[in-house]
Design a protein around this motif. Structure first.
Motif, PDB file in Angstrom:
ATOM      1  N   GLY A 161       0.828  -1.194   0.000  1.00 55.28           N
ATOM      2  CA  GLY A 161       0.000   0.000   0.000  1.00 55.28           C
ATOM      3  C   GLY A 161       0.867   1.251   0.000  1.00 55.28           C
ATOM      4  N   THR A 162       0.385   2.289   0.658  1.00 55.91           N
ATOM      5  CA  THR A 162       1.116   3.549   0.667  1.00 55.91           C
ATOM      6  C   THR A 162       2.405   3.432   1.482  1.00 55.91           C
ATOM      7  OG1 THR A 162       0.058   4.402   2.665  1.00 55.91           O
ATOM      8  CG2 THR A 162      -1.091   4.767   0.568  1.00 55.91           C
ATOM      9  N   ALA A 163       3.350   4.276   1.170  1.00 61.30           N
ATOM     10  CA  ALA A 163       4.620   4.315   1.917  1.00 61.30           C
ATOM     11  C   ALA A 163       4.748   5.645   2.628  1.00 61.30           C
ATOM     12  CB  ALA A 163       5.792   4.108   0.968  1.00 61.30           C
ATOM     13  N   CYS A 164       3.613   6.158   3.137  1.00 57.83           N
ATOM     14  CA  CYS A 164       3.574   7.499   3.736  1.00 57.83           C
ATOM     15  C   CYS A 164       2.734   7.530   5.006  1.00 57.83           C
ATOM     16  CB  CYS A 164       2.991   8.498   2.728  1.00 57.83           C
ATOM     17  SG  CYS A 164       3.849   8.601   1.159  1.00 57.83           S
ATOM     18  N   ARG A 165       2.786   6.461   5.797  1.00 53.66           N
ATOM     19  CA  ARG A 165       1.883   6.372   6.932  1.00 53.66           C
ATOM     20  C   ARG A 165       2.441   7.005   8.211  1.00 53.66           C
ATOM     21  NH1 ARG A 165      -1.912   2.079   6.474  1.00 53.66           N
ATOM     22  NH2 ARG A 165      -2.448   2.489   8.658  1.00 53.66           N
ATOM     23  N   THR A 166       3.761   7.181   8.291  1.00 49.13           N
ATOM     24  CA  THR A 166       4.373   7.754   9.491  1.00 49.13           C
ATOM     25  C   THR A 166       5.489   8.709   9.098  1.00 49.13           C
ATOM     26  OG1 THR A 166       6.062   6.044   9.721  1.00 49.13           O
ATOM     27  CG2 THR A 166       3.921   5.605  10.746  1.00 49.13           C
ATOM     28  N   LEU A 167       5.991   9.436  10.091  1.00 51.59           N
ATOM     29  CA  LEU A 167       7.084  10.366   9.832  1.00 51.59           C
ATOM     30  C   LEU A 167       8.340   9.643   9.360  1.00 51.59           C
ATOM     31  CD1 LEU A 167       6.709  12.742  12.921  1.00 51.59           C
ATOM     32  CD2 LEU A 167       6.120  13.255  10.534  1.00 51.59           C
ATOM     33  N   LYS A 168       8.540   8.388   9.797  1.00 49.97           N
ATOM     34  CA  LYS A 168       9.730   7.635   9.415  1.00 49.97           C
ATOM     35  C   LYS A 168       9.504   6.739   8.203  1.00 49.97           C
ATOM     36  CE  LYS A 168      11.780   7.629  14.044  1.00 49.97           C
ATOM     37  NZ  LYS A 168      12.334   6.782  15.141  1.00 49.97           N
ATOM     38  N   ALA A 169       8.346   6.846   7.581  1.00 47.93           N
ATOM     39  CA  ALA A 169       8.050   6.040   6.392  1.00 47.93           C
ATOM     40  C   ALA A 169       8.947   6.464   5.237  1.00 47.93           C
ATOM     41  CB  ALA A 169       6.589   6.213   6.000  1.00 47.93           C
ATOM     42  N   PRO A 170       9.156   5.585   4.260  1.00 46.66           N
ATOM     43  CA  PRO A 170       9.997   5.958   3.106  1.00 46.66           C
ATOM     44  C   PRO A 170       9.549   7.230   2.410  1.00 46.66           C
ATOM     45  CG  PRO A 170       9.586   3.605   3.110  1.00 46.66           C
ATOM     46  CD  PRO A 170       8.733   4.179   4.200  1.00 46.66           C
ATOM     47  N   GLY A 171       8.240   7.482   2.396  1.00 43.50           N
ATOM     48  CA  GLY A 171       7.723   8.682   1.748  1.00 43.50           C
ATOM     49  C   GLY A 171       7.327   9.778   2.701  1.00 43.50           C
TER      50      GLY A 171
END
Length: 249
Positions: A161-171
């Motif tokens: 799914g998305t790669a933007c779920r947390t501050l430390k996520a890849p995105g």
């Protein structure tokens, strides 16, 4: 026609040697992946097609027995896409348009999962690498074509799914990511092909989704099949949305 499908994430971290000391963190995810693959086997398909995202070099068909590797991640782990039945490899390659190219990472993870789930290599398997930029309409068309390959077709769909779920996520953190993943999870639980077909391509790109195109291939393959869905895993370790789902009759 499509008689069963499974959806699994495709991070190389699913391979314990790649994850190294963090491997136990994904033990539950690995177990769920193996269970949905075993459910595919129980459906007794005539052919299994593993679909996953791929860069340009890995797009297109990959025949049974095609090799993949995780050496690029610093470990000496090699896989094959369900070792071909003895004496059948040449005919499979010729019939399916396979090649000697290495598997893209998503399909290599799929091959590793098949091996560890105990997939019977007597059941024909092929892979398809799909480019994430592929338009939804074309993804759906490809899915319909795959479903028509045999009377009893099963799909193993690899994708994140998305790669933007947390501050430390890849995105990094994107406030839209949780809602996008929630809609994917709902669609998988309901085997809602219409909802998967309607996923926003541009938004998926912005949220660094590595599975939008394979999911829309599934939408095309499953349209009209009237399968029932079961969502087995919906979490975002490391800030990336991972799903495990099973579709069956």
């Amino acid at each position: 026609m499509l008689i069963a499908a499974a959806v699994c994430p495709c991070p190389p971290l699913l391979v314990p040697e790649v994850a190294a000391g963090a491997a136990p963190e994904l033990d539950g995810l690995r177990a769920e992946c193996c269970e949905v693959i075993q459910a595919l086997a129980a459906a007794r398909p005539e052919r299994l097609i593993v679909v996953g995202p791929a860069d340009r070099a890995g797009r297109g068909p990959h025949a049974q027995g095609t090799a993949g590797t995780f050496r690029g991640f610093g470990v000496e782990v090699d896989v094959r896409l369900a070792a071909p039945v003895a004496g059948e490899s040449g005919r499979e390659d010729a019939a399916d348009g396979g090649s000697s190219r290495s598997l893209p990472t998503s399909l290599a993870v799929g091959a590793w999962l098949l091996e560890h789930a105990g997939w019977d290599p007597a059941v024909p398997v092929e892979g398809l690498g799909v480019g994430e930029p592929l338009a939804a309409e074309r993804c759906i068309q490809v899915g319909r074509e795959l479903a028509g390959r045999a009377d009893r077709v099963a799909l193993l769909v690899m994708g994140d799914g998305t790669a933007c779920r947390t501050l430390k996520a890849p995105g990094y953190l994107d406030e839209r990511a949780a809602a996008f993943d929630a809609e994917v999870a709902r669609a998988l639980a309901a085997a809602d092909t219409g909802a998967l077909a309607a996923l926003d391509e541009e938004l998926a790109y912005e949220l660094k989704v590595a599975g939008r195109a394979p999911l829309q291939v599934l939408a095309g393959a499953g349209a009209g099949a009237r399968l029932k869905g079961e969502l087995r895993y919906d979490e975002a370790p490391y800030g990336v949305g991972y799903f495990v789902a099973s579709w069956s009759s």
